[in-house]
Design a protein around this motif. Structure first.
Motif, PDB file in Angstrom:
ATOM      1  N   ARG A  88      -9.407  18.625 -15.520  1.00 24.22           N
ATOM      2  CA  ARG A  88      -8.887  19.994 -15.487  1.00 24.22           C
ATOM      3  C   ARG A  88      -9.228  20.684 -14.170  1.00 24.22           C
ATOM      4  NH1 ARG A  88     -11.398  25.603 -17.502  1.00 24.22           N
ATOM      5  NH2 ARG A  88     -12.766  24.926 -15.794  1.00 24.22           N
ATOM      6  N   ASP A  89     -10.493  20.574 -13.756  1.00 22.52           N
ATOM      7  CA  ASP A  89     -10.933  21.251 -12.540  1.00 22.52           C
ATOM      8  C   ASP A  89     -10.141  20.778 -11.323  1.00 22.52           C
ATOM      9  OD1 ASP A  89     -12.747  22.374 -14.230  1.00 22.52           O
ATOM     10  OD2 ASP A  89     -14.540  21.541 -13.272  1.00 22.52           O
ATOM     11  N   LEU A  90      -9.916  19.475 -11.243  1.00 28.17           N
ATOM     12  CA  LEU A  90      -9.207  18.928 -10.087  1.00 28.17           C
ATOM     13  C   LEU A  90      -7.726  19.304 -10.113  1.00 28.17           C
ATOM     14  CD1 LEU A  90     -10.910  15.416  -9.860  1.00 28.17           C
ATOM     15  CD2 LEU A  90     -11.408  17.473  -8.522  1.00 28.17           C
ATOM     16  N   ALA A  91      -7.157  19.419 -11.302  1.00 29.29           N
ATOM     17  CA  ALA A  91      -5.769  19.875 -11.415  1.00 29.29           C
ATOM     18  C   ALA A  91      -5.642  21.308 -10.909  1.00 29.29           C
ATOM     19  CB  ALA A  91      -5.298  19.780 -12.869  1.00 29.29           C
ATOM     20  N   MET A  92      -6.659  22.134 -11.181  1.00 31.07           N
ATOM     21  CA  MET A  92      -6.631  23.524 -10.713  1.00 31.07           C
ATOM     22  C   MET A  92      -6.814  23.603  -9.198  1.00 31.07           C
ATOM     23  SD  MET A  92      -5.862  25.277 -13.273  1.00 31.07           S
ATOM     24  CE  MET A  92      -6.105  26.913 -12.581  1.00 31.07           C
ATOM     25  N   VAL A  93      -7.534  22.670  -8.634  1.00 35.85           N
ATOM     26  CA  VAL A  93      -7.648  22.619  -7.170  1.00 35.85           C
ATOM     27  C   VAL A  93      -6.302  22.282  -6.551  1.00 35.85           C
ATOM     28  CG1 VAL A  93      -8.684  21.365  -5.224  1.00 35.85           C
ATOM     29  CG2 VAL A  93     -10.113  22.079  -7.142  1.00 35.85           C
ATOM     30  N   GLU A  94      -5.587  21.333  -7.166  1.00 31.69           N
ATOM     31  CA  GLU A  94      -4.236  21.007  -6.681  1.00 31.69           C
ATOM     32  C   GLU A  94      -3.334  22.238  -6.731  1.00 31.69           C
ATOM     33  OE1 GLU A  94      -2.136  17.284  -7.467  1.00 31.69           O
ATOM     34  OE2 GLU A  94      -3.830  16.703  -8.743  1.00 31.69           O
ATOM     35  N   LEU A  95      -3.494  23.022  -7.774  1.00 33.50           N
ATOM     36  CA  LEU A  95      -2.648  24.205  -7.957  1.00 33.50           C
ATOM     37  C   LEU A  95      -2.977  25.298  -6.944  1.00 33.50           C
ATOM     38  CD1 LEU A  95      -0.521  25.623  -9.820  1.00 33.50           C
ATOM     39  CD2 LEU A  95      -2.469  26.529 -11.111  1.00 33.50           C
ATOM     40  N   THR A  96      -4.268  25.482  -6.651  1.00 33.54           N
ATOM     41  CA  THR A  96      -4.701  26.625  -5.828  1.00 33.54           C
ATOM     42  C   THR A  96      -4.990  26.268  -4.375  1.00 33.54           C
ATOM     43  OG1 THR A  96      -7.028  26.261  -6.429  1.00 33.54           O
ATOM     44  CG2 THR A  96      -5.733  27.748  -7.850  1.00 33.54           C
ATOM     45  N   GLY A  97      -5.261  24.987  -4.096  1.00 32.66           N
ATOM     46  CA  GLY A  97      -5.634  24.590  -2.736  1.00 32.66           C
ATOM     47  C   GLY A  97      -7.007  25.044  -2.330  1.00 32.66           C
ATOM     48  N   ALA A  98      -7.867  25.368  -3.303  1.00 35.33           N
ATOM     49  CA  ALA A  98      -9.210  25.884  -3.010  1.00 35.33           C
ATOM     50  C   ALA A  98     -10.177  24.757  -2.630  1.00 35.33           C
ATOM     51  CB  ALA A  98      -9.745  26.635  -4.227  1.00 35.33           C
ATOM     52  N   ARG A  99     -11.349  25.163  -2.132  1.00 28.58           N
ATOM     53  CA  ARG A  99     -12.440  24.217  -1.833  1.00 28.58           C
ATOM     54  C   ARG A  99     -13.352  24.135  -3.057  1.00 28.58           C
ATOM     55  NH1 ARG A  99     -16.075  25.968   2.222  1.00 28.58           N
ATOM     56  NH2 ARG A  99     -16.479  23.800   2.782  1.00 28.58           N
ATOM     57  N   LEU A 100     -13.574  22.916  -3.553  1.00 30.58           N
ATOM     58  CA  LEU A 100     -14.393  22.733  -4.758  1.00 30.58           C
ATOM     59  C   LEU A 100     -15.495  21.720  -4.512  1.00 30.58           C
ATOM     60  CD1 LEU A 100     -14.786  23.273  -7.881  1.00 30.58           C
ATOM     61  CD2 LEU A 100     -13.403  21.211  -8.236  1.00 30.58           C
ATOM     62  N   LEU A 101     -16.690  22.077  -4.956  1.00 32.04           N
ATOM     63  CA  LEU A 101     -17.802  21.128  -5.022  1.00 32.04           C
ATOM     64  C   LEU A 101     -17.993  20.746  -6.480  1.00 32.04           C
ATOM     65  CD1 LEU A 101     -20.304  19.657  -3.790  1.00 32.04           C
ATOM     66  CD2 LEU A 101     -21.593  21.747  -4.276  1.00 32.04           C
ATOM     67  N   VAL A 102     -17.718  19.492  -6.808  1.00 36.00           N
ATOM     68  CA  VAL A 102     -17.973  18.994  -8.160  1.00 36.00           C
ATOM     69  C   VAL A 102     -19.481  18.876  -8.300  1.00 36.00           C
ATOM     70  CG1 VAL A 102     -17.590  17.136  -9.800  1.00 36.00           C
ATOM     71  CG2 VAL A 102     -15.781  17.754  -8.179  1.00 36.00           C
ATOM     72  N   ASP A 103     -20.046  19.702  -9.173  1.00 34.50           N
ATOM     73  CA  ASP A 103     -21.485  19.872  -9.265  1.00 34.50           C
ATOM     74  C   ASP A 103     -22.101  18.828 -10.191  1.00 34.50           C
ATOM     75  OD1 ASP A 103     -24.056  20.935  -9.267  1.00 34.50           O
ATOM     76  OD2 ASP A 103     -23.567  22.533 -10.684  1.00 34.50           O
ATOM     77  N   GLN A 104     -22.839  17.896  -9.598  1.00 34.41           N
ATOM     78  CA  GLN A 104     -23.595  16.880 -10.337  1.00 34.41           C
ATOM     79  C   GLN A 104     -22.728  15.940 -11.170  1.00 34.41           C
ATOM     80  OE1 GLN A 104     -27.808  17.923 -11.655  1.00 34.41           O
ATOM     81  NE2 GLN A 104     -26.658  19.777 -12.057  1.00 34.41           N
ATOM     82  N   ILE A 105     -21.941  15.173 -10.485  1.00 30.94           N
ATOM     83  CA  ILE A 105     -21.191  14.097 -11.124  1.00 30.94           C
ATOM     84  C   ILE A 105     -22.207  13.087 -11.684  1.00 30.94           C
ATOM     85  CG2 ILE A 105     -20.982  12.649  -9.064  1.00 30.94           C
ATOM     86  CD1 ILE A 105     -18.037  12.278  -9.765  1.00 30.94           C
ATOM     87  N   SER A 106     -21.931  12.505 -12.851  1.00 30.72           N
ATOM     88  CA  SER A 106     -22.968  11.644 -13.447  1.00 30.72           C
ATOM     89  C   SER A 106     -22.436  10.398 -14.146  1.00 30.72           C
ATOM     90  CB  SER A 106     -23.821  12.455 -14.441  1.00 30.72           C
ATOM     91  OG  SER A 106     -23.069  12.843 -15.571  1.00 30.72           O
TER      92      SER A 106
END
Length: 434
Positions: free
Chosen positions: A226-244
């Motif tokens: 979901r988060d990455l789909a919203m980045v595609e939509l907005t073009g924002a800069r995202l840090l995925v916090d603590q991938i595990s």
């Protein structure tokens, strides 16, 4: 322990590692007026050494100080857990010269005045660099966007609701769009809230055998998609916090291939430990995200080595004894890590034969570039935030050696490798073993 400011410092006879340039070899660093005056990438000693306070490094490692972009303290509001000063002391002893403190304090850092408070307190302490992250929503409650623009102007480095995922997709999209308008970074924990509710371990045979409530690793991937789909939509800069999880790594790879401005961090704990470490119900291993399967741990280490994961964090999360001396399910999640981040990375270097420069990249130049800091590099004109480390020196971490106010370290009584000999911040020696 501030050196005489009338004299420059020459760190000579060192092994220099500079992840920005890719150099790993003999050299010297000259420091003057708080910045790096020169870097000599060879074994030829600097000329005019009579003008310097010479520190013979005896072949030990000199590299940029570490940048830890996920640190919790208790100040303001819960100073019994950790203060900015105690966190700064632990950071200096661990070779961490810059920390980004999380906004879930009391009150929450969700307005410019609170950003200014943290920056002023850090200046008063005069140890390591302390930067605030601002809350993405007011009170970190996920409902109303915080004053992101004003906090950005005041000096907040990025925006996050820390361990609370923003469940409302419309609010999350609004945060991304608004932050994206001025290039600000948003950090977000991929954590599907309903699947994660009440869980204290990763689902599987281990959790079942121990009678612990588990969460599927799929909960992280669902939220991440979901988060990455919203980045595609907005073009924002995202840090995925603590991938595990390994599944999240694969999802991240696909997104990065699209050229979106997405970064990912991983906690040092998830690179070193796995779900079997909770086997004796030791609450120092009660973490959030919970420790995962060994296959996940291996996939995360590979992703760091391959550059898919950009940043390694300590996820320093102090909790006093009364919050940890409880049944596993009731104990507060989290572990301190500022003092052991570097040593754990050096251990990983020896265990997996990963080039040390690749691991250091994830705690120096990568976070510096993502956050827009001048630190994290051995370069003329850069801040003289530098550490001197004996990579081969073993040590056991005892409770009496822990400088944090809280002592909840999963590394306690373990033998670690890599001893910090000196830490310099803006050319000042803020920690030394001498």
């Amino acid at each position: 322990m501030t050196p005489n400011t009338h004299h420059a410092i020459a760190l000579v006879n060192a092994r220099l590692i500079d992840p920005e340039s890719g150099y790993d070899g003999p050299g010297s660093v000259i420091i003057a007026e708080g910045v790096i005056a020169d870097v000599i990438f060879s074994d030829v000693p600097p000329s005019g050494s009579a003008d310097y306070k010479v520190i013979d490094c005896d072949g030990n490692l000199v590299c940029p100080g570490l940048i830890d972009l996920r640190v919790k303290t208790g100040e303001p509001g819960h100073e019994q857990k950790e203060t900015l000063k105690s966190a700064s002391l632990a950071a200096a002893a661990g070779g961490v010269t810059s920390i980004v403190v999380q906004p879930d304090t009391h009150p929450v850092i969700d307005e410019p005045a609170m950003v200014d408070f943290i920056l002023r307190r850090a200046r008063d302490i005069e140890l390591v660099h302390v930067y605030p992250a601002g809350a993405a929503t007011k009170g970190c409650d996920g409902k109303t966007m915080a004053e992101i623009g004003l906090m950005n102007e005041a000096g907040a480095l990025y925006f996050t609701d820390v361990d609370q995922p923003i469940i409302n997709t419309k609010v999350f999209g609004r945060v991304l769009s608004y932050a994206g308008g001025f290039g600000a970074l948003v950090a977000h924990r991929p954590k599907e809230p309903w699947l994660s509710d009440g869980a204290v371990a990763t689902s599987g045979e281990m959790a079942s055998r121990m009678g612990l409530s588990g969460v599927s690793a799929l909960a992280e991937r669902i939220a991440l998609e979901r988060d990455l789909a919203m980045v595609e939509l907005t073009g924002a800069r995202l840090l995925v916090d603590q991938i595990s999880t390994a599944a999240s790594v694969e999802t991240l790879k696909r997104t990065k291939a699209k050229g979106l401005e997405v970064y990912a961090s991983v906690s040092i704990n998830h690179l070193v430990f796995n779900e079997f470490d909770i086997g004796d119900y030791r609450t120092f291993y009660r973490l959030d995200p919970p420790l995962r399967a060994e296959s996940d741990r291996v996939a995360l280490v590979d992703a760091v080595e391959d550059g898919v994961i950009d940043v390694i964090v300590s996820n320093h999360c102090p909790a006093p004894a009364e919050d940890k001396r409880l049944p596993f399910s009731q104990a507060t999640p989290g572990a301190i890590g500022l003092q052991t981040l570097l040593a754990a990375l050096i251990g990983l270097h020896f265990d997996r034969e990963i080039p040390l420069i690749d691991l250091l990249r994830a705690v120096t130049i990568n976070p510096a570039n993502i956050l827009g800091l001048d630190a994290g590099r051995l370069k003329k004109g850069a801040p003289a935030d530098i550490i001197l480390v004996d990579v081969d020196a073993p040590f056991a971490l005892r409770e009496k050696d822990i400088l944090s106010k809280s002592k909840n370290s999963p590394f306690e009584n373990r033998t670690l490798q890599g001893k910090v000999l000196k830490t310099l911040v803006d050319g000042r020696i803020v920690y030394t073993t001498e």
